[in-house]
Motif scaffolding. Sequence first.
Motif, mmCIF file in Angstrom:
data_model
loop_
_atom_site.group_PDB
_atom_site.id
_atom_site.type_symbol
_atom_site.label_atom_id
_atom_site.label_comp_id
_atom_site.label_asym_id
_atom_site.label_seq_id
_atom_site.Cartn_x
_atom_site.Cartn_y
_atom_site.Cartn_z
ATOM 1 N N GLY A 223 69.608 31.716 71.723
ATOM 2 C CA GLY A 223 71.036 31.534 71.611
ATOM 3 C C GLY A 223 71.774 31.481 72.937
ATOM 4 O O GLY A 223 71.197 31.282 74.007
ATOM 5 N N ILE A 224 73.090 31.683 72.862
ATOM 6 C CA ILE A 224 73.931 31.581 74.041
ATOM 7 C C ILE A 224 73.588 32.646 75.066
ATOM 8 O O ILE A 224 73.624 32.381 76.274
ATOM 9 C CB ILE A 224 75.435 31.659 73.644
ATOM 10 C CG1 ILE A 224 76.328 31.554 74.885
ATOM 11 C CG2 ILE A 224 75.740 32.919 72.875
ATOM 12 C CD1 ILE A 224 76.134 30.290 75.692
ATOM 13 N N LEU A 266 71.098 33.587 68.425
ATOM 14 C CA LEU A 266 70.625 32.695 67.366
ATOM 15 C C LEU A 266 70.451 31.279 67.903
ATOM 16 O O LEU A 266 71.269 30.800 68.711
ATOM 17 C CB LEU A 266 71.638 32.705 66.223
ATOM 18 C CG LEU A 266 71.344 31.816 65.010
ATOM 19 C CD1 LEU A 266 70.080 32.271 64.288
ATOM 20 C CD2 LEU A 266 72.545 31.838 64.051
ATOM 21 N N LEU A 267 69.400 30.599 67.443
ATOM 22 C CA LEU A 267 69.144 29.203 67.807
ATOM 23 C C LEU A 267 70.449 28.419 67.930
ATOM 24 O O LEU A 267 71.246 28.371 66.988
ATOM 25 C CB LEU A 267 68.284 28.534 66.740
ATOM 26 C CG LEU A 267 66.775 28.768 66.765
ATOM 27 C CD1 LEU A 267 66.154 28.273 65.466
ATOM 28 C CD2 LEU A 267 66.143 28.081 67.949
ATOM 29 N N SER A 268 70.659 27.801 69.086
ATOM 30 C CA SER A 268 71.942 27.147 69.335
ATOM 31 C C SER A 268 71.805 25.697 69.764
ATOM 32 O O SER A 268 72.629 25.179 70.529
ATOM 33 C CB SER A 268 72.732 27.940 70.385
ATOM 34 O OG SER A 268 73.217 29.144 69.846
ATOM 35 N N GLY A 269 70.748 25.031 69.276
ATOM 36 C CA GLY A 269 70.633 23.605 69.533
ATOM 37 C C GLY A 269 71.893 22.885 69.070
ATOM 38 O O GLY A 269 72.465 23.222 68.032
ATOM 39 N N GLY A 270 72.332 21.881 69.849
ATOM 40 C CA GLY A 270 73.559 21.159 69.534
ATOM 41 C C GLY A 270 74.698 21.512 70.466
ATOM 42 O O GLY A 270 75.736 20.858 70.446
ATOM 43 N N SER A 271 74.496 22.546 71.293
ATOM 44 C CA SER A 271 75.504 22.946 72.277
ATOM 45 C C SER A 271 74.960 22.738 73.683
ATOM 46 O O SER A 271 73.796 23.019 73.943
ATOM 47 C CB SER A 271 75.893 24.412 72.101
ATOM 48 O OG SER A 271 76.551 24.630 70.872
ATOM 49 N N LEU A 272 75.832 22.293 74.568
ATOM 50 C CA LEU A 272 75.455 22.068 75.956
ATOM 51 C C LEU A 272 76.194 23.078 76.823
ATOM 52 O O LEU A 272 77.428 23.197 76.749
ATOM 53 C CB LEU A 272 75.819 20.645 76.370
ATOM 54 C CG LEU A 272 75.216 20.089 77.660
ATOM 55 C CD1 LEU A 272 73.702 20.109 77.612
ATOM 56 C CD2 LEU A 272 75.721 18.665 77.895
#
Length: 340
Positions: A223-224, A266-272
């Motif tokens: 996550g972040i 938590l898995l945060s694919g989709g954020s840059l």
Amino acid sequence: MKTGKVTENVQRRSILQLIKTKRQEVINGAGPGEDCAIFSQGLVTCMQDGAVSLFPIEMLLQKCVNILAAREAEPVAVSLQILLPENAEEKQLKDLMKAAEKFCSQEQIQIVSADAKVTAAVREIYVTASAVGYFRKENLQNETERHTVREAKPGQDIVISKWIGLEGTAILADRHRARILERYPAWLSDTASEFRKYMSTVPEAAVAAKSGVCAMHNLSEGGIFAGLWELAEGAGVGLNIDLKKLPIRQETVEVCNYLNVNPYELLSGGSLLMTAADGAALAAAFEEAGIPAAIVGRTTDGNDRIIRNEDEVRYLDRPHVDAIYGALREALSDKETGGK
């Protein structure tokens, strides 16, 4: 060891410290926070892997495309290594390859090899995708400056696109749908499941590259909080982060609270995750492009990685195992016991 990525300490002492051989053709190789390799003459490579029950083949391929886009590289080709359990059926393999080809056709990527092996070493289908991209000719002269985490310097603004926890929320909404519906209306679960439509970070990477971005790092496992640590560790900078400014969807808040999952791990694919000398200008460029973005803090000169929550101050911990795995083990346990 625990399921998921190995800890930072294990990675450092048992992987990174053992890599000694260097080649002049490799401009950017293995290191903290680095998720791809950059070679001379504009070649960029990356790899993503996972069980398809958790990471569908389209998601693995999208992760590869995202990583290449963050280095301004155009994806060209991908190789697939597919491990099948002994109880797998040929139809599963064929369906997987159809899905891979459909995604690659849309992205104009050629599958240059696809090897499948049946082995007792896995209990479910496991795929490794290795992607190759190239810098466009007009960008070749700047191949050493590719927005890697090392481009983050003290005194830069930290910007995040879209929202944290998107990928993990979508998975949790699917795996725990029946449980979530015990408390929330169907629309919340459905909306959360559809967060997969946000997985591409290609649009924001393109905007950022033209708008003064310094470093770009795709969020993923851990996550972040893991992403921030990797950025700071790779760049050798400190952090000052405002917890309340971290962008998060209300659906993620509700799902995570109900399932007792930490949304910041938590898995945060989709954020840059990005840094910029002028974060306000970068955020304004995103707004003009219709992409949500938020300034969440600054890099600092030092080693302190501070998370502020109003008057409360805490220090960022080393990355933990992603919160998704504990939640999925609980889901499996509920299935085996009939929810009792």
